[in-house]
Design an enzyme around this catalytic site. Structure first.
Site, short mmCIF file in Angstrom:
data_model
loop_
_atom_site.label_atom_id
_atom_site.label_comp_id
_atom_site.label_asym_id
_atom_site.label_seq_id
_atom_site.Cartn_x
_atom_site.Cartn_y
_atom_site.Cartn_z
N CYS A 1 0.82 -1.21 0.00
CA CYS A 1 0.00 0.00 0.00
C CYS A 1 0.86 1.26 0.00
O CYS A 1 1.93 1.29 0.60
CB CYS A 1 -0.87 0.03 1.25
SG CYS A 1 -1.81 -1.46 1.59
N CYS A 2 0.37 2.30 -0.67
CA CYS A 2 0.94 3.64 -0.61
C CYS A 2 2.40 3.65 -1.06
O CYS A 2 2.68 3.42 -2.22
CB CYS A 2 0.76 4.21 0.79
SG CYS A 2 1.10 5.96 0.94
N ILE A 3 3.34 3.89 -0.17
CA ILE A 3 4.76 3.96 -0.51
C ILE A 3 5.43 2.58 -0.53
O ILE A 3 6.50 2.42 -1.10
CB ILE A 3 5.51 4.94 0.44
CG1 ILE A 3 6.92 5.26 -0.07
CG2 ILE A 3 5.57 4.38 1.85
CD1 ILE A 3 6.97 6.02 -1.37
#
Length: 161
Positions: free
Chosen positions: A135-137
């Site tokens: 997720c995300c980074i």
């Protein structure tokens, strides 16, 4: 039998650990799907501590495992104990802790290194063809570890090759 999913955290707090909303959402959705989440974090010092009110580093030192235990409500294991044979999938929520504690991406960008325990876990799940959710980074971890892996990181032209 319920699926057992490893959730790897990077501390507690968007600026120096796991993003709490993302980690909580992962845990809630796994629960709703009938999966058993098993939470892990490396037992290492954080890169630094951030005052989340000011958004700035503050003096002190914290441990990634201890801080991650806040999100896991104490039900957490050292990442060194993770056995891929006992688990069905892996999810790593985002937050700058991924870029600061699980890797050196925050300071070195595409030339970063990944924490050895995190790299070993990702490679083990990949080798056994078990699902990996990032997720995300956190997709930057896979981009660094797996040659030819392509991910998106917003519109950051510095990461383009």
């Amino acid at each position: 039998m319920a699926k057992r999913v490893a959730v790897v955290l990077a501390g507690c707090g968007v600026f120096d650990g796991s993003e709490i909303h993302e980690a909580s959402a992962v845990l809630v959705h796994l629960s709703r799907a009938g999966a058993q989440a098993e939470v892990y974090a490396p037992n290492i010092p954080q890169m630094h501590v951030v005052d989340h009110v000011k958004g700035q580093p503050t003096p002190g030192q914290r441990n990634v495992l201890v801080e991650s235990a806040r999100i896991a409500r104490g039900n957490i294991k050292d990442l060194a104990q993770l056995d891929v044979r006992e688990l069905d999938a892996l999810i790593i929520p985002g937050g700058f802790g991924v870029a600061k504690n699980l890797s050196t991406w925050a300071t070195q960008g595409k030339n970063c290194s990944v924490c050895k325990e995190v790299e070993d876990v990702l490679r083990a799940f990949h080798a056994t063809h078990k699902p990996i959710g990032l997720c995300c980074i956190s997709p930057v971890l896979a981009a660094k570890i797996f040659p030819g892996c392509e991910v998106t990181v917003g519109h950051d032209t510095e990461c383009e090759q």
